[in-house]
Design a protein around this motif. Structure first.
Motif, PDB file in Angstrom:
ATOM      1  N   TYR A  64       0.670  -1.196  -0.004  1.00 59.67           N
ATOM      2  CA  TYR A  64       0.123   0.040   0.105  1.00 59.67           C
ATOM      3  C   TYR A  64       0.725   1.217  -0.069  1.00 59.67           C
ATOM      4  CZ  TYR A  64      -4.915  -1.927   0.566  1.00 59.67           C
ATOM      5  OH  TYR A  64      -6.084  -2.342   0.362  1.00 59.67           O
ATOM      6  N   ARG A  65       2.040   1.388   0.874  1.00 60.04           N
ATOM      7  CA  ARG A  65       2.717   2.546   1.140  1.00 60.04           C
ATOM      8  C   ARG A  65       3.303   2.688  -0.274  1.00 60.04           C
ATOM      9  NH1 ARG A  65       3.840   0.576   6.028  1.00 60.04           N
ATOM     10  NH2 ARG A  65       5.866  -0.522   5.557  1.00 60.04           N
ATOM     11  N   GLU A  68       0.898   4.009  -2.897  1.00 61.48           N
ATOM     12  CA  GLU A  68       0.774   5.481  -2.824  1.00 61.48           C
ATOM     13  C   GLU A  68       1.743   6.602  -2.924  1.00 61.48           C
ATOM     14  OE1 GLU A  68      -2.099   6.851  -2.316  1.00 61.48           O
ATOM     15  OE2 GLU A  68      -2.880   4.770  -2.338  1.00 61.48           O
ATOM     16  N   ASP A  72       1.913   9.327  -5.618  1.00 57.77           N
ATOM     17  CA  ASP A  72       2.369  10.516  -5.582  1.00 57.77           C
ATOM     18  C   ASP A  72       3.535  11.226  -6.336  1.00 57.77           C
ATOM     19  OD1 ASP A  72       0.623  10.840  -3.195  1.00 57.77           O
ATOM     20  OD2 ASP A  72       2.172  10.202  -1.793  1.00 57.77           O
ATOM     21  N   LYS A  78      -4.244   6.067  -9.531  1.00 55.62           N
ATOM     22  CA  LYS A  78      -5.179   5.263  -8.893  1.00 55.62           C
ATOM     23  C   LYS A  78      -6.649   5.673  -9.500  1.00 55.62           C
ATOM     24  CE  LYS A  78      -6.203   4.786  -4.089  1.00 55.62           C
ATOM     25  NZ  LYS A  78      -5.831   5.291  -2.693  1.00 55.62           N
ATOM     26  N   TYR A  88      -4.904   0.418 -10.032  1.00 55.30           N
ATOM     27  CA  TYR A  88      -3.649   1.297 -10.574  1.00 55.30           C
ATOM     28  C   TYR A  88      -3.279   0.879 -11.907  1.00 55.30           C
ATOM     29  CZ  TYR A  88      -3.560   1.896  -5.440  1.00 55.30           C
ATOM     30  OH  TYR A  88      -4.207   2.021  -4.266  1.00 55.30           O
TER      31      TYR A  88
END
Length: 164
Positions: A64-65, A68, A72, A78, A88
């Motif tokens: 998940y990190r 993300e 970013d 997303k 994704y």
């Protein structure tokens, strides 16, 4: 394919280094899964299940990190197709989105079609003095396979009300 994958990983590694970030083994495994399944529009859980084969010690939170972080950095996008599941896909850095999605309401299959809205975008920008940087369009309906399946089973697909 492996050469293209290696080239793309090298490009992403440079982007990460430009942001003073590293391409950790976990990030690389996640990127490899995304690159190997570009047409699939994978959810975080699907990415996690595939990454586990490459990096058995990886945790869901790490995936998940990583996802993300890649969002970013504008490496991936997303997407939400209205079913409560984030998916994704890769995007070209600093390029507008150049395709749309066909989403089957029966089996959930997602297909891509080319962007047909260039003239409309230019008209909106001119008429409303609005600078468009991106757009998203999804068409909801039933894929060919689900239509054929219902014909052979003698069942009907739910109809969608249309204002026409």
């Amino acid at each position: 394919m492996e050469e293209r994958l290696a080239d793309r990983l090298q490009q992403i590694k440079k982007l990460l280094h430009a942001e003073q970030l590293k391409l950790t083994p976990q990030r690389e495994a996640t990127l490899r899964v995304l690159l190997e399944n570009q047409e699939a529009h994978l959810s975080a859980e699907e990415v996690f299940m595939l990454v586990k084969h490459k990096a058995p010690d990886i945790g869901l939170a790490t995936v998940y990190r990583t996802l993300e972080l890649l969002v970013d950095l504008r490496i991936i996008e997303k997407l939400n197709f209205g079913d409560g599941v984030a998916r994704y896909e890769f995007r070209e850095r600093d390029q507008p989105h150049h395709h749309h999605h066909l989403i089957c309401l029966d089996c959930g299959k997602v297909s891509e079609i080319e962007d047909l809205l260039g003239d409309l975008e230019r008209s909106i920008e001119t008429r409303h003095r609005f600078r468009i940087v991106d757009h998203r369009v999804s068409f909801l309906g039933y894929c060919r396979e689900c239509q054929e399946k219902t014909k052979t089973e003698g069942t009907a697909l739910p109809s969608v009300a249309k204002d026409r």
